[in-house]
Design a protein around this motif. Structure first.
Motif, PDB file in Angstrom:
ATOM      1  N   LEU A 116       0.619  -1.132   0.119  1.00 15.52           N
ATOM      2  CA  LEU A 116      -0.079  -0.124  -0.009  1.00 15.52           C
ATOM      3  C   LEU A 116       0.792   1.245   0.040  1.00 15.52           C
ATOM      4  CD1 LEU A 116      -3.064  -0.372   2.273  1.00 15.52           C
ATOM      5  CD2 LEU A 116      -2.952  -0.604  -0.338  1.00 15.52           C
ATOM      6  N   ALA A 117       2.002   1.237   0.625  1.00 14.04           N
ATOM      7  CA  ALA A 117       2.827   2.414   0.653  1.00 14.04           C
ATOM      8  C   ALA A 117       3.528   2.722  -0.720  1.00 14.04           C
ATOM      9  CB  ALA A 117       3.927   1.937   1.541  1.00 14.04           C
ATOM     10  N   GLN A 118       3.667   1.553  -1.435  1.00 14.65           N
ATOM     11  CA  GLN A 118       4.017   1.850  -2.835  1.00 14.65           C
ATOM     12  C   GLN A 118       3.013   2.548  -3.918  1.00 14.65           C
ATOM     13  OE1 GLN A 118       5.292  -2.220  -3.896  1.00 14.65           O
ATOM     14  NE2 GLN A 118       7.480  -1.486  -4.263  1.00 14.65           N
ATOM     15  N   VAL A 119       1.602   1.814  -3.502  1.00 16.93           N
ATOM     16  CA  VAL A 119       0.762   2.333  -4.107  1.00 16.93           C
ATOM     17  C   VAL A 119       0.457   3.763  -3.877  1.00 16.93           C
ATOM     18  CG1 VAL A 119      -1.831   2.149  -4.706  1.00 16.93           C
ATOM     19  CG2 VAL A 119      -0.374   0.077  -4.485  1.00 16.93           C
ATOM     20  N   GLU A 120       0.566   4.055  -2.533  1.00 10.78           N
ATOM     21  CA  GLU A 120       0.150   5.458  -2.164  1.00 10.78           C
ATOM     22  C   GLU A 120       1.084   6.680  -2.747  1.00 10.78           C
ATOM     23  OE1 GLU A 120      -1.342   6.715   2.298  1.00 10.78           O
ATOM     24  OE2 GLU A 120       0.637   6.085   1.875  1.00 10.78           O
ATOM     25  N   ARG A 121       2.489   6.025  -2.812  1.00  8.60           N
ATOM     26  CA  ARG A 121       3.631   6.887  -3.385  1.00  8.60           C
ATOM     27  C   ARG A 121       3.028   7.091  -4.870  1.00  8.60           C
ATOM     28  NH1 ARG A 121       8.106   7.708  -0.566  1.00  8.60           N
ATOM     29  NH2 ARG A 121       8.466   9.847  -1.656  1.00  8.60           N
ATOM     30  N   MET A 122       2.698   6.205  -5.632  1.00 15.53           N
ATOM     31  CA  MET A 122       2.537   6.154  -6.956  1.00 15.53           C
ATOM     32  C   MET A 122       1.040   6.968  -7.166  1.00 15.53           C
ATOM     33  SD  MET A 122       2.358   2.965  -9.334  1.00 15.53           S
ATOM     34  CE  MET A 122       1.166   2.023  -8.255  1.00 15.53           C
TER      35      MET A 122
ATOM     36  N   PRO B 234       3.216  -6.508 -11.353  1.00 15.60           N
ATOM     37  CA  PRO B 234       3.123  -7.891 -10.974  1.00 15.60           C
ATOM     38  C   PRO B 234       3.434  -8.381  -9.869  1.00 15.60           C
ATOM     39  CG  PRO B 234       4.616  -7.858 -12.980  1.00 15.60           C
ATOM     40  CD  PRO B 234       4.112  -6.441 -12.607  1.00 15.60           C
ATOM     41  N   TRP B 235       4.833  -7.888  -9.381  1.00 13.06           N
ATOM     42  CA  TRP B 235       5.604  -8.452  -7.944  1.00 13.06           C
ATOM     43  C   TRP B 235       4.555  -7.822  -6.866  1.00 13.06           C
ATOM     44  CZ3 TRP B 235       8.161 -12.633  -8.137  1.00 13.06           C
ATOM     45  CH2 TRP B 235       8.562 -13.119  -9.068  1.00 13.06           C
ATOM     46  N   SER B 236       4.344  -6.418  -6.908  1.00 11.87           N
ATOM     47  CA  SER B 236       3.779  -6.004  -5.596  1.00 11.87           C
ATOM     48  C   SER B 236       2.307  -6.494  -5.568  1.00 11.87           C
ATOM     49  CB  SER B 236       3.721  -4.402  -5.902  1.00 11.87           C
ATOM     50  OG  SER B 236       4.988  -3.944  -5.955  1.00 11.87           O
ATOM     51  N   ALA B 237       1.576  -6.794  -6.894  1.00 10.16           N
ATOM     52  CA  ALA B 237       0.177  -7.257  -6.710  1.00 10.16           C
ATOM     53  C   ALA B 237       0.189  -8.707  -6.191  1.00 10.16           C
ATOM     54  CB  ALA B 237      -0.360  -7.023  -8.130  1.00 10.16           C
ATOM     55  N   ALA B 238       1.096  -9.512  -6.592  1.00 14.03           N
ATOM     56  CA  ALA B 238       1.180 -10.801  -5.995  1.00 14.03           C
ATOM     57  C   ALA B 238       1.487 -10.797  -4.618  1.00 14.03           C
ATOM     58  CB  ALA B 238       2.395 -11.748  -6.902  1.00 14.03           C
ATOM     59  N   ALA B 239       2.264 -10.046  -4.138  1.00 14.56           N
ATOM     60  CA  ALA B 239       2.769  -9.993  -2.794  1.00 14.56           C
ATOM     61  C   ALA B 239       1.428  -9.588  -2.047  1.00 14.56           C
ATOM     62  CB  ALA B 239       3.920  -8.899  -2.415  1.00 14.56           C
ATOM     63  N   LEU B 240       0.544  -8.536  -2.358  1.00 13.30           N
ATOM     64  CA  LEU B 240      -0.586  -8.141  -1.773  1.00 13.30           C
ATOM     65  C   LEU B 240      -1.498  -9.167  -1.798  1.00 13.30           C
ATOM     66  CD1 LEU B 240      -2.034  -5.651  -0.410  1.00 13.30           C
ATOM     67  CD2 LEU B 240      -2.645  -4.839  -2.446  1.00 13.30           C
ATOM     68  N   ALA B 241      -1.683  -9.819  -2.880  1.00 10.85           N
ATOM     69  CA  ALA B 241      -2.719 -10.865  -3.095  1.00 10.85           C
ATOM     70  C   ALA B 241      -2.351 -11.969  -1.980  1.00 10.85           C
ATOM     71  CB  ALA B 241      -2.659 -11.552  -4.376  1.00 10.85           C
ATOM     72  N   LEU B 242      -1.250 -12.415  -2.014  1.00  5.17           N
ATOM     73  CA  LEU B 242      -0.854 -13.532  -1.081  1.00  5.17           C
ATOM     74  C   LEU B 242      -0.982 -13.178   0.331  1.00  5.17           C
ATOM     75  CD1 LEU B 242       2.523 -14.999  -2.246  1.00  5.17           C
ATOM     76  CD2 LEU B 242       0.524 -16.236  -1.707  1.00  5.17           C
ATOM     77  N   ALA B 243      -0.729 -11.874   0.830  1.00  7.11           N
ATOM     78  CA  ALA B 243      -0.967 -11.441   2.290  1.00  7.11           C
ATOM     79  C   ALA B 243      -2.478 -11.315   2.452  1.00  7.11           C
ATOM     80  CB  ALA B 243      -0.473  -9.947   2.208  1.00  7.11           C
ATOM     81  N   LEU B 244      -3.317 -10.765   1.445  1.00  9.07           N
ATOM     82  CA  LEU B 244      -4.947 -10.681   1.727  1.00  9.07           C
ATOM     83  C   LEU B 244      -5.206 -12.238   1.951  1.00  9.07           C
ATOM     84  CD1 LEU B 244      -5.556  -7.540  -0.518  1.00  9.07           C
ATOM     85  CD2 LEU B 244      -5.558  -7.758   1.928  1.00  9.07           C
TER      86      LEU B 244
ATOM     87  N   TYR C 247     -10.056   1.756  -4.048  1.00 11.90           N
ATOM     88  CA  TYR C 247      -9.911   0.536  -5.049  1.00 11.90           C
ATOM     89  C   TYR C 247      -9.498   0.902  -6.470  1.00 11.90           C
ATOM     90  CZ  TYR C 247     -12.423  -2.593  -2.092  1.00 11.90           C
ATOM     91  OH  TYR C 247     -12.974  -3.435  -0.921  1.00 11.90           O
ATOM     92  N   VAL C 248      -9.718   2.296  -6.653  1.00 12.40           N
ATOM     93  CA  VAL C 248      -9.375   2.735  -8.154  1.00 12.40           C
ATOM     94  C   VAL C 248      -7.627   2.634  -8.206  1.00 12.40           C
ATOM     95  CG1 VAL C 248      -9.344   4.536  -9.713  1.00 12.40           C
ATOM     96  CG2 VAL C 248     -11.173   4.298  -8.383  1.00 12.40           C
ATOM     97  N   ALA C 249      -7.143   3.097  -7.118  1.00 13.59           N
ATOM     98  CA  ALA C 249      -5.643   2.982  -7.183  1.00 13.59           C
ATOM     99  C   ALA C 249      -4.983   1.791  -7.323  1.00 13.59           C
ATOM    100  CB  ALA C 249      -5.122   3.632  -5.856  1.00 13.59           C
ATOM    101  N   ILE C 250      -5.619   0.532  -6.843  1.00 12.25           N
ATOM    102  CA  ILE C 250      -5.033  -0.657  -7.383  1.00 12.25           C
ATOM    103  C   ILE C 250      -5.798  -1.443  -8.322  1.00 12.25           C
ATOM    104  CG2 ILE C 250      -4.216  -1.151  -4.945  1.00 12.25           C
ATOM    105  CD1 ILE C 250      -7.154  -3.133  -4.991  1.00 12.25           C
ATOM    106  N   ARG C 251      -6.689  -0.778  -9.111  1.00 14.07           N
ATOM    107  CA  ARG C 251      -7.489  -1.435 -10.115  1.00 14.07           C
ATOM    108  C   ARG C 251      -6.267  -2.030 -11.067  1.00 14.07           C
ATOM    109  NH1 ARG C 251     -12.295   1.658 -11.788  1.00 14.07           N
ATOM    110  NH2 ARG C 251     -13.038   0.720 -10.023  1.00 14.07           N
ATOM    111  N   GLY C 252      -6.294  -3.174 -11.525  1.00  9.91           N
ATOM    112  CA  GLY C 252      -5.365  -3.572 -12.645  1.00  9.91           C
ATOM    113  C   GLY C 252      -4.016  -3.607 -12.057  1.00  9.91           C
ATOM    114  N   LEU C 253      -3.491  -3.537 -10.869  1.00 11.14           N
ATOM    115  CA  LEU C 253      -2.244  -3.517 -10.244  1.00 11.14           C
ATOM    116  C   LEU C 253      -1.492  -4.803 -10.929  1.00 11.14           C
ATOM    117  CD1 LEU C 253      -0.735  -1.911  -8.247  1.00 11.14           C
ATOM    118  CD2 LEU C 253      -1.103  -3.374  -6.671  1.00 11.14           C
TER     119      LEU C 253
END
Lengths: 213, 429
Positions: free
Chosen positions: B294-300, B317-327, B306-312
């Protein structure tokens, strides 16, 4: 004994009078000065009781730090005291109620327990014997630096955190002052700082379009 | 960490005249807090690099961690108050590091007011314990409480719970959490969501097991009811959130409820303490990974809805995979750490005689799956609004990598962390 009684009444009367002056003085600076006088008299009472450590603490901490801080605040902040006083009558009933409750509590406490509080006895047991030659200060030091050394250090750290926090949160950087920025210096890297120019033999160096000068 | 690790197997003993316990229990919780602090440090340093806050953030982090580590070991009421303050003060600071930020100011203000009130109430409760027994030491309190009046002990316990409940974000002391997490920068939110919680769980466990024998106060039942309310409330509120940091705040409230379930059973079954310890480790990995992404997304994007991570999934791909795994781990999908942790917690609750609580928790876990899956779907099944590279700094990569590795490794081989947690469940009594 008569001398002790004389000094007791002297300090006590002065403390009560100057305490009254704190809340009646028109000039806020005078009020703070009377507050300091009250602290001094209370310190004198502590000395008469044989609690010289508390007396010194009162003078150093309250007179030296707190009261002087009050003085600074009163002098530096331009508080409109006439306006503050206007609210006095309005809030007086609440003040009277709170004061009355505290007074009633104190009276009830002494009516039930008298001056022979159980807590006072156990605390007195921890104090040094009269003839042992150990002063209060020494006894306190022996406990603080042995049994409670961890508390002591921990409390110091908490205060340090609070102090750093207050400074961090209130520090305002003035615009337009030239200042060293360490993080900017550390994060500087060669690519942004200099330009490596290959100079062919017999050619002059033409400054690049960015104009490094 | 290197210094703390050997203490896991050291024999329990006292230090500083009985005010500080040196036992495997505190060794384990101190290790967890250290790990949380180090991982946060990576993300925090990356987030604040080159800014005014670069030096202040790690100092606040260090102080809060020291406080948390002390709380895990303190066996004296005075030290407990001291260390709770030491966890809280730097946490307020971390929330308000970006001073010009209006939401951060509001967040800190709420956090500070709730914190001050809760800790004052708790200190008041501790004075009751002192008044009833005449001792500040937890073990002496535990042995000499027996003759005291039950009503007073219950009152003291209730007041003390306010302070711990504030740090652990239990309902109804959770009110500050969503605002504070939303207002703070994401790495700081991650830290505030993990380290004070770990410290408070350690402190509460020590207090309950050392000072409050169960036949004096019915605390297992009280905690079970609070756990049920906390997890249900957290999950129901999380369903309606649009800000991801706010959603994670409510999710962390729900997670605290799950963990409290095993705390309630701590005295009845030996499996409860390792379950809490294991889940705290898992929670640390999943939550810190989520907040680092989320820190990366927020920086970006400068926002965290939800709009910020749409299509992340497409643009990072790496950050999205990490977030998906965490969730997914937070939701309890096998074979991730969150799943194993939830199984241990449920088993502890059932073994402790709280079958109804386990049913409530299982229902809640099913409910929670919905909003966690919604985020994952948003990342992978929608086209990105705009494509932008995420802020790739080594610190984020380290934080996310370590956490994700932990989530997968502890999930695949649960005994890895569970055995350590088991070591850490023996306490000086």
């Amino acid at each position: 004994m008569a001398l002790t009684a004389f000094f007791f009444y002297l300090f006590a009367i002065l403390a009560v009078v100057s305490g009254a002056m704190v809340i009646t003085a028109r000039n806020p600076v005078h009020a703070v000065l009377f507050l300091i006088l009250t602290f001094f008299n209370a310190a004198g009472l502590f000395v008469l009781l044989g609690a010289e450590f508390l007396a010194m603490l009162l003078i150093i901490v309250y007179v030296g730090a707190v009261a002087v801080l009050f003085l600074f605040v009163v002098m530096m902040l331009d508080v409109d005291f006439a306006e503050l006083r206007a609210g006095f009558i309005k809030n007086a009933p609440i003040g009277l109620v709170v004061g009355g409750v505290v007074l009633a509590e104190l009276v009830a406490l002494f009516a039930v327990y008298g001056f022979e509080l159980g807590v006072g006895k156990t605390l007195a047991a921890a104090a040094p014997e009269a003839g042992s030659g150990i002063t209060n200060t020494e006894a306190l030091g022996r406990i603080i630096y042995t049994k409670y050394v961890y508390f002591f250090q921990g409390a110091g750290l908490v205060l340090l955190v609070a102090m750093i926090g207050a400074i961090v949160l209130t520090l305002r950087h003035k615009e337009g002052v030239r200042r060293q920025s360490i993080s900017a210096q550390v994060n500087r890297h060669p690519a942004a700082a200099m330009e490596v120019v290959k100079v062919a033999p017999g050619q002059a160096i033409v400054p690049s379009s960015e104009g490094q000068g | 960490m290197g210094v703390t690790a050997p203490m896991l197997i050291a024999a329990p003993r006292e230090a500083f005249c009985g005010t500080y316990a040196v036992d495997p229990f505190r060794g384990f919780y101190q290790l967890v807090i250290e790990a949380g602090a180090i991982i946060t440090l990576f993300a925090l340093a990356a987030h604040f690099r080159g800014t005014e806050q670069e030096a202040q953030a790690p100092i606040a982090l260090l102080m809060a961690s020291v406080g948390g580590m002390g709380l895990a070991a303190a066996t004296d009421l005075g030290l407990i108050v001291l260390f709770l303050q030491m966890v809280s003060f730097p946490s307020y600071l971390l929330v308000l590091l970006v001073r010009s930020d209006k939401p951060a100011q509001e967040a800190t203000f709420k956090y500070f007011l709730y914190g001050a009130a809760a800790l004052a109430v708790m200190a008041y409760g501790l004075t009751f314990l002192f008044g009833l027994t005449g001792s500040l030491n937890l073990r002496i309190i535990g042995t000499s409480l027996a003759g005291a009046d039950r009503a007073w002990i219950a009152l003291a316990f209730g007041l003390v719970l306010v302070g711990y409940g504030f740090e652990m974000t239990l309902v109804p002391f959770h009110v500050w959490a969503p605002d504070a997490f939303q207002g703070a920068t994401a790495p700081a939110s991650g830290f505030v969501s993990v380290v004070p919680k770990v410290a408070a769980f350690a402190g509460l466990l020590r207090l309950l097991l050392e000072a409050l024998p169960h036949n004096l106060v019915p605390w297992p039942v009280m905690l079970a009811i609070i756990a049920a309310v906390t997890m249900s409330f957290g999950n129901l509120m999380a369903l309606r959130q649009t800000s991801l940091k706010r959603l994670l705040a409510y999710s962390s409230i729900a997670q605290a409820g799950y963990m409290l379930m095993a705390v309630a059973a701590a005295e009845r079954t030996p499996g409860a303490m390792p379950a809490v310890g294991y889940y705290l480790v898992a929670y640390l990995c999943m939550n810190l990974a989520a907040f680092a992404v989320l820190a990366q997304v927020e920086r970006m994007f400068g926002r965290d809805d939800y709009v910020a991570i749409r299509g992340l999934g497409r643009c990072a791909p790496w950050s999205a995979a990490a977030l998906a795994l965490a969730l997914l781990s937070l939701a309890g999908i096998p074979p991730l750490a969150g799943f194993a942790g939830k199984v241990f917690l449920l088993m502890a609750a059932i073994a402790g005689g709280f079958a109804w609580l386990a049913v409530v928790a299982a229902l809640n876990m099913a409910l929670a799956l919905y909003y966690y899956a919604a985020i994952v779907a948003e990342m992978y099944f929608h086209e990105p609004e705009r494509t932008k590279a995420v802020a790739a700094r080594a610190g984020y990569a380290w934080a996310i990598g370590l956490c994700t590795a932990g989530t997968i490794a502890f999930g695949a081989i649960p005994t890895l962390a569970l055995s350590v947690a088991q070591l850490g469940s023996s306490m000086l009594r």
